[in-house]
Design a protein around this motif. Structure first.
Motif, short mmCIF file in Angstrom:
data_model
loop_
_atom_site.label_atom_id
_atom_site.label_comp_id
_atom_site.label_asym_id
_atom_site.label_seq_id
_atom_site.Cartn_x
_atom_site.Cartn_y
_atom_site.Cartn_z
N THR A 11 0.71 -1.21 0.05
CA THR A 11 0.05 -0.04 -0.02
C THR A 11 0.89 1.31 0.07
O THR A 11 0.49 2.33 -0.47
CB THR A 11 -0.71 0.06 1.23
OG1 THR A 11 -0.13 0.05 2.41
CG2 THR A 11 -1.91 -1.13 1.32
N ARG A 12 2.08 1.20 0.44
CA ARG A 12 3.01 2.45 0.62
C ARG A 12 3.93 2.69 -0.16
O ARG A 12 4.43 3.84 -0.66
CB ARG A 12 3.48 2.22 1.86
CG ARG A 12 2.38 2.39 3.03
CD ARG A 12 3.20 2.33 4.58
NE ARG A 12 4.19 1.35 4.69
CZ ARG A 12 3.74 0.16 5.42
NH1 ARG A 12 2.63 0.00 5.93
NH2 ARG A 12 4.78 -0.78 5.68
N ASP A 43 -1.43 -1.17 -4.64
CA ASP A 43 -2.52 -0.34 -4.66
C ASP A 43 -2.13 0.89 -5.70
O ASP A 43 -0.74 1.07 -5.82
CB ASP A 43 -2.50 0.76 -3.31
CG ASP A 43 -3.64 0.08 -2.42
OD1 ASP A 43 -4.28 -0.89 -2.94
OD2 ASP A 43 -3.71 0.24 -1.17
N LEU A 56 -8.13 -2.62 3.47
CA LEU A 56 -8.08 -1.42 4.39
C LEU A 56 -7.46 -1.65 5.58
O LEU A 56 -6.92 -0.59 6.08
CB LEU A 56 -9.63 -0.83 4.33
CG LEU A 56 -10.15 -0.56 3.08
CD1 LEU A 56 -11.73 0.26 3.44
CD2 LEU A 56 -9.36 0.50 2.22
N ALA A 57 -7.32 -3.02 6.10
CA ALA A 57 -6.62 -2.86 7.37
C ALA A 57 -5.08 -2.70 7.04
O ALA A 57 -4.49 -2.72 8.39
CB ALA A 57 -6.94 -4.35 7.93
N GLY A 58 -4.51 -2.68 5.95
CA GLY A 58 -2.96 -2.51 5.73
C GLY A 58 -2.37 -3.48 5.00
O GLY A 58 -3.04 -4.76 4.80
N PRO A 59 -1.15 -3.46 4.63
CA PRO A 59 -0.20 -4.44 4.03
C PRO A 59 0.08 -5.79 4.71
O PRO A 59 0.14 -5.81 5.85
CB PRO A 59 0.89 -3.49 3.47
CG PRO A 59 1.14 -2.70 4.74
CD PRO A 59 -0.21 -2.20 5.01
N THR A 87 3.05 -9.26 8.89
CA THR A 87 2.44 -7.90 9.01
C THR A 87 3.65 -7.09 9.42
O THR A 87 4.38 -7.37 10.37
CB THR A 87 1.26 -7.92 9.73
OG1 THR A 87 1.28 -8.41 11.12
CG2 THR A 87 0.17 -8.92 9.03
N GLU A 88 3.33 -5.78 8.96
CA GLU A 88 4.25 -4.68 9.56
C GLU A 88 3.67 -3.34 9.49
O GLU A 88 3.20 -2.91 8.30
CB GLU A 88 5.65 -4.91 8.68
CG GLU A 88 6.66 -3.67 9.01
CD GLU A 88 7.86 -3.76 7.92
OE1 GLU A 88 8.22 -2.73 7.56
OE2 GLU A 88 8.25 -4.75 7.23
N VAL A 89 4.13 -2.58 10.51
CA VAL A 89 3.52 -1.21 10.40
C VAL A 89 4.50 -0.23 11.43
O VAL A 89 4.76 -0.74 12.41
CB VAL A 89 1.94 -0.86 10.88
CG1 VAL A 89 2.01 -1.54 12.26
CG2 VAL A 89 1.73 0.81 10.76
N GLN A 90 5.27 0.66 10.65
CA GLN A 90 6.02 1.71 11.63
C GLN A 90 7.23 0.88 12.46
O GLN A 90 7.36 1.26 13.30
CB GLN A 90 5.26 2.40 12.55
CG GLN A 90 4.21 3.58 11.99
CD GLN A 90 4.98 4.58 11.24
OE1 GLN A 90 5.87 4.88 11.68
NE2 GLN A 90 4.07 5.22 10.12
N SER A 127 6.62 -5.36 13.64
CA SER A 127 6.11 -6.33 12.65
C SER A 127 6.01 -7.67 13.69
O SER A 127 6.17 -7.76 14.89
CB SER A 127 7.57 -6.66 11.94
OG SER A 127 8.33 -7.19 12.58
#
Length: 272
Positions: free
Chosen positions: A107-108, A163, A208-211, A226-229, A232
């Protein structure tokens, strides 16, 4: 913690570099001679010895034999390989290397496996807090090394849903973006690779909940990452993995087909 992580990785590389230098000097070879026999330049050997560049596994194996190191250099191969990745990605990198199937929703930015070297360097340079130049080069090298998965035989099955907004985001500037888009088209033409785009115009969106990334290993384990900021998680519990597998199935159904996606990329290149 990021600073501590960088120090630990740098420490591993410097220790290996000193061992390599000692083995080389004991064998009576200068850097140019070792480089010539191993297929590298003298400057690259210097970078390995000074801990500024991560030696690939094939070099470590070759150097151990050429320098008659008796397995000393090979013994550090796994730690050196792990040092090239940020701590939050190391477990995922190990599993990725074993994958017979890999499915990525992004997504990013363009997924790491599909990034060009210039695009990867631009992405790493934008990381906050800022990374040292040495760490940036290490991470770029590690990202490029991951591309060995495309050359593996038997070839793994690789799919990507990206995306559409990612394709419009010119990270690194126009020239870097154009090179990245052209690379996506080439990658998408490989028989074991399918690249799909989730259009901005879709009224339904299952991601929509993220990559996330889905993997299946040689021993038939099915895993999600999963990973965010920088935080992970590797998911092995079947319920969670099944949820993400269902989401990915919906995403692929909602996205453009691989052929339509490549046509969109071609159109963007024509407009750029």
């Amino acid at each position: 913690m990021d600073g501590q992580e960088q120090e630990a990785s740098a420490g591993i590389l410097h220790v290996f570099g000193r061992q390599l230098k000692l083995c080389r000097e004991r064998a009576g070879l200068d850097r140019a001679e070792l480089g010539s026999r191993a297929g590298y330049s003298a400057s690259t050997i210097a970078s390995f010895e000074q801990g500024r560049r991560i030696p690939p596994p094939r070099f470590i194996d070759k150097a151990d034999e050429l320098l008659d190191a008796g397995g000393l250099l090979k013994a550090g191969k796994e730690e050196v390989a792990r040092a090239q990745y940020p701590a939050f990605f190391r477990d995922a990198a190990r599993l990725e290397a074993q994958a017979v199937e890999l499915h990525v929703y992004a997504t990013r930015a363009v997924p790491g496996l599909l990034q060009t070297e210039e695009y990867a360097r631009a992405v790493c340079a934008m990381w906050r807090p800022l990374l040292d130049e040495v760490i940036i080069e290490q991470r770029v090298a590690a990202r490029m090394a991951r591309k060995d998965i495309f050359a593996r035989r038997p070839a793994p099955h690789l799919t990507f849903v990206i995306d559409e907004a990612v394709l419009h985001r010119p990270l690194g500037g126009e020239t870097v973006w154009r090179g990245q888009m052209e690379h996506l088209m080439l990658a998408g033409e490989q028989r074991n690779v399918e690249i799909q785009t989730m259009p901005l115009s879709r009224k339904q969106h299952a991601g929509l909940a993220g990559p996330f990334t889905l993997m299946e290993t040689k021993d038939e384990r099915r895993i999600a990452y999963t990973e965010v900021q920088g935080d992970s998680h590797v998911h092995t519990e079947r319920g969670k993995v099944r949820e993400l597998e269902a989401a990915y199935g919906s995403l692929r159904a909602q996205a453009l087909t691989p052929a339509e996606s490549l046509s969109l990329i071609e159109k963007l290149l024509g407009e750029g």
